[in-house]
Each structure stands twice: as structure tokens, then as C-alpha cells.
Design an enzyme around this catalytic site. Structure first.
Site, PDB file in Angstrom:
ATOM      1  CG  ASP A   1      -2.075  -0.954   1.108  1.00  0.00           C
ATOM      2  OD1 ASP A   1      -2.193  -1.577   0.039  1.00  0.00           O
ATOM      3  OD2 ASP A   1      -2.850  -1.090   2.069  1.00  0.00           O
TER       4      ASP A   1
ATOM      5  CD  GLU B   1      -6.137 -10.756   0.377  1.00  0.00           C
ATOM      6  OE1 GLU B   1      -5.245 -11.006  -0.445  1.00  0.00           O
ATOM      7  OE2 GLU B   1      -5.911 -10.638   1.600  1.00  0.00           O
TER       8      GLU B   1
ATOM      9  CB  THR C   1      -2.901 -13.894  -3.448  1.00  0.00           C
ATOM     10  OG1 THR C   1      -3.020 -14.429  -2.128  1.00  0.00           O
ATOM     11  CG2 THR C   1      -4.028 -12.908  -3.670  1.00  0.00           C
TER      12      THR C   1
ATOM     13  CD  GLU D   1      -5.085 -10.605  -7.415  1.00  0.00           C
ATOM     14  OE1 GLU D   1      -4.455 -10.264  -6.393  1.00  0.00           O
ATOM     15  OE2 GLU D   1      -6.218 -10.197  -7.687  1.00  0.00           O
TER      16      GLU D   1
ATOM     17  CG  LEU E   1       5.128 -10.562  -1.813  1.00  0.00           C
ATOM     18  CD1 LEU E   1       6.274 -11.276  -1.109  1.00  0.00           C
ATOM     19  CD2 LEU E   1       4.707  -9.334  -1.020  1.00  0.00           C
TER      20      LEU E   1
END
Length: 485
Positions: free
Chosen positions: A109, A193, A353, A391, A394
């Protein structure tokens, strides 16, 4: 009988030989706090470069805190309308994320976008609207699901607010649905999520690979727990969540609740509590998906939900970090089948993810097993006939990560020898690093290889074609890299 939506969407999952389309996540601050497109020239050059590289489309956060910031029901789509038109002009599809969480404080973020002002005002008045841990620490990333159906937001329930937002989005962008906007990812918790905020990084509360902490100590969650305990004939279990589960940065064996031998997680009480805690999360998903499905049905878009890849301490019996996040997955119980079944009922895509991670790259002492976790999820989606999308967790620009994604995107599991392909992969994320020459070269080859999966081209041919794309896009990429700094 399965719903027509589910049949359509499972048919829409990729099968062998059709390749996996790659999307790219846009910067978190693509739309400014003033509701305009950020770095417009850079955005244009970047989108053009992505299209030239064979990228299918982009994923974009549509922030609740930006669009409905000032007052309930007052939606400002400025910035988004322009971005969607920009994507359309470049022939890129869009995965739009209904981001009902606060941005800031999680991995990656880089900006802060709070919840809408009027929502924050209500949380200030009633702090129990925020998820709460056993020490009374509040988490304001996302509203507590304990209040989902209570009219606590100026006369509306949180679930009504989410539904009204999605309806306004649909009505405003109806003309782009199915052709440009092809997928709606519905945010259901922190970082978008479906989970509890059990491992918050802000203020150093949690550090990898801590087990995290249960988030059920606000009055709304506790009232649900009390009712469940009474229904189970065990009223004494209803006054609090586990208080012997350690704190955020402990390891499983340091705690009475999570230790492998005689741990509370594997007791009758543990089964009751973890069953309730995980079911509350599933019910939350069910409520929001019911709205999303009714709003977007017959509009030619897919619906997806993002599930976190919590791979640390996966090699232990209790899987403590998954349990505190609300995924009741232990050595003796599959926690991903119930999630996949819930998504199947609504014809939604299971977006997962940590696809890029390899076991040996992680700290071995924390028993991190991302590859094994991805395999478990792949099996769960195959058993339940749910399309799987992926996805990377990182940012990675190296060939090792790309190779791992390629392998994971069509895992051969159990009796399925051909491998079920992912329906899409979303790459994290568009930024100046992506456009650095070496990273861009790797990325273009990766996109090409994903698209050509199952074709009869040899690797050398794919690489030659990728080099051609690298050459063609060089001027655009240089421009994007300079403008994005």
C-alpha cells in the site's frame, strides 16, 4: 439444477490449449483524491505499451472511499469514467474491483484512501463497528461483518451500502459492461479479500510470520457468538473468543490454543468456535454475492472473489494463521472446499494469491508451503467446478517467478492429467519497475508464453516473437517509465 449463470461461467473457465489471459493491476492511486486521473500522459503510454505486449486487460480498484466519500448515496465517478474510456480506446478489458476497504497499512500500500467520511463518523460514534481483538485494539480497514445486517450507517446496513454502490456502478457504466468491463471483483474484507484483518501491518502490530489474532471481540460479533453457543447448548462458550491463542507475532507452539499436541483448536470447544468463526465469514460472502449476482446477472460480466494465500505455518497441524483469518483449514479439515462451494452457488470465480511463490524461497522454520497451498486450492476448485484465477502476492519481475506462475496456472492434480487451466491471471502491478528494460523483456515473454499455452509453438519461436514485441514497444515503455516516476 445448476443456475444458468454458473453453467455459463464454468464453461467460461479456460480449458486445455486455450492459453491464460494476463491482466495487469493498475496503481492504487490511478484516481486522485480530487476524482481525476493521476499522471494522465503516463497512464496513456502505459496502457498502450501493455496492449502492444499482448496483455488482455487491467485490474482497477474502484474505491468506496473516493466515490461515495462526501455523503451517503452521493457518488462521484470522476476519474473512473475517464480511465475506463482510456482502456476501451486501447482495446483493453477491465476487471473492476469494488473496493470497500481502506487503502493503507498493508503490503504494497503506497497511498492512503480512507473509508467514506460519513462511514468514519459512524465508526467514531460506535467503535464496535470496527473489527476488534481480545485486547480491545480496533481495526478500521473494513467494517466488522458482525454489523452486516444492522442499519448502523445512517439508516442503511453495510450490506445495503455495498449493494447500492454496486447498483450505481452498474447503472453508470452499463454501456461498458461485457465489452470493456468484463469482471467485477467484489471486495469482502481487508485488502479486498474474504478474510478477517488478523495480520494487520500498520503500526507494526503484526510481522511475518506471526500467527495473527482472532477478530471477534466487537459487541456485534460477540452477540452472534453468544447466540451460537446457546443454540449449541453450551452458553458458557458464548461470552468470549479464545484467550489462550497467543498474540499476533507468536508461533503456534508458543500458544496453548494452536500447539500441535493437546491444542484447543482440536478440542470440542475449538471445533465449535472455529466452525462459528469461519461460518460467519462464509455467510458474509454469501450476503454480498447474493446482491452482486442479482445486480450483474444478464450484463455479460463475471463475478470474482479474492481469497488470501496464507502459506506460513501451513506445514503445522493447526494452520494457525489461516484459522485467525477465518479459513478453517487444518491437517484434519479442508477449509477451501466450503469457500469454493459458496462461490459455486453464485457462479463466481475463485481468485487466489501467492501463485508465484516457491516453497524453498520461504523461511523453512516457519513451515511455509505456498506450492502445496496452491495445489490444495486448485483441487478444491476442480472438485466444486469453480473457475480459478490467480495473482502474485508480491511484485516479481524474474523468470523464476514467471516459471512458477506458468506451472501453477495449469496444475495437474489427482486424476486430472491434462491440468485445468486458470481462467485468468492478474499481474501485480503496473509501476516504473515493470517498464525497466530487463523487467519488461521478461514480462513480455511471460505474457506471450501464458497466451500460447497449449499451442504447438516451440519455446524458441515464442521467445523470438516476444523479442519482436519488446522491440516494437521500446519507445512507449521508455515514455511510460519516465512519466510514471
Amino acid at each position: 439444477m445448476e443456475s444458468p449463470v454458473l453453467e455459463h461461467q464454468v464453461r467460461g473457465a479456460q480449458t486445455k490449449g486455450t492459453g491464460v489471459p494476463v491482466y495487469v493491476m493498475m496503481p492504487l492511486d490511478s484516481v486522485t483524491m480530487n476524482n481525476s486521473v493521476n499522471r494522465k500522459k503516463a497512464m496513456n503510454a502505459s496502457l498502450q505499451a501493455l496492449k502492444s505486449a499482448g496483455v488482455e486487460g487491467v485490474m482497477m480498484d474502484v474505491w468506496w472511499g473516493l466515490v461515495e466519500r462526501e455523503a451517503p448515496g452521493a457518488y462521484n465517478w470522476g476519474g473512473y469514467a475517464e480511465l475506463f474510456e482510456m482502456a476501451k480506446k486501447h482495446g483493453l478489458k477491465v476487471q473492476a474491483v469494488m473496493s470497500f476497504h481502506k487503502c493503507g497499512g498493508n503490503v504494497g500500500d503506497s497511498v492512503t484512501i480512507p473509508l467514506p467520511k460519513w462511514v468514519v463518523e459512524e465508526v467514531d460514534k460506535d467503535p464496535d463497528l470496527a473489527y476488534t481483538d481480545q485486547w480491545g485494539r480496533r481495526n478500521c480497514e473494513y467494517l466488522s461483518l458482525g454489523a452486516d445486517t444492522l442499519p448502523v450507517l445512517k439508516g442503511r446496513t453495510p450490506v445495503q451500502c455495498y449493494a447500492d454502490f454496486m447498483r450505481a456502478f452498474r447503472d453508470n457504466f452499463k454501456h461498458l459492461l461485457s465489452d470493456t468491463i468484463v469482471e467485477i471483483q467484489v471486495g469482502m474484507g481487508p485488502a479486498g479479500e474474504l478474510r478477517y484483518p488478523s495480520y494487520p501491518e500498520q503500526n507494526g502490530t503484526w510481522r511475518f510470520p506471526g500467527i495473527g489474532a482472532f477478530q471477534c471481540f466487537d459487541k456485534y460479533m460477540l452477540s452472534g457468538l453468544k447466540a451460537a453457543a446457546q443454540a449449541a447448548g453450551k452458553p458458557e462458550w458464548g461470552s468470549t473468543g479464545p484467550t489462550d491463542a497467543g498474540e499476533y507475532n507468536k508461533w503456534p507452539e508458543d500458544t496453548p490454543f494452536f500447539r500441535k499436541d493437546g491444542g484447543g483448536w482440536n478440542s470440542t470447544y475449538g471445533e465449535f468456535f472455529l466452525g462459528w468463526y469461519s461460518q460467519m465469514l462464509l455467510d458474509h460472502g454469501e450476503r454480498i454475492l447474493t446482491s452482486a449476482k442479482s445486480l450483474f446477472e444478464n450484463h455479460g460480466v463475471k463475478i470474482s472473489v479474492k481469497i488470501a494465500g496464507i502459506h506460513w505455518h501451513y506445514g503445522t497441524r493447526s494452520h494457525a494463521p489461516e484459522l485467525t483469518a477465518g479459513y478453517y483449514n487444518t491437517r484434519f479439515r479442508d477449509g477451501y472446499i466450503p469457500i469454493a462451494q459458496m462461490l459455486a452457488r453464485h457462479g463466481a470465480i475463485f481468485n487466489f494469491t501467492c501463485i508465484e511463490m516457491r516453497d524453498h524461497e520461504q523461511p523453512q522454520e516457519a513451515q511455509c508451503l505456498p506450492e502445496k497451498l496452491v495445489r490444495q486450492v486448485a483441487i478444491a476448485t476442480q472438485k466444486t467446478n469453480v473457475p480459478l484465477a490467480g495473482e502474485n502476492a508480491l511484485p516479481r519481475y524474474d523468470n523464476h517467478a514467471h516459471k512458477q506462475i506458468l506451472e501453477a496456472s495449469s496444475l495437474k492434480v489427482e486424476e486430472n492429467t491434462e491440468g485445468n487451466q486458470m481462467c485468468a491471471f492478474t499481474y501485480l502491478r503496473m509501476n516504473p519497475h515493470l517498464f525497466q528494460p530487463d523487467n519488461w523483456r521478461h514480462f513480455v515473454a511471460f505474457v506471450k508464453t501464458m497466451k500460447e499455452k497449449g499451442s504447438h509453438k516451440c519455446r524458441e519461436q515464442v521467445e523470438r516473437e516476444a523479442e519482436h514485441f519488446v522491440h516494437v514497444t521500446t519507445p512507449l515503455v521508455q515514455e511510460a517509465a519516465v512519466l510514471m516516476r
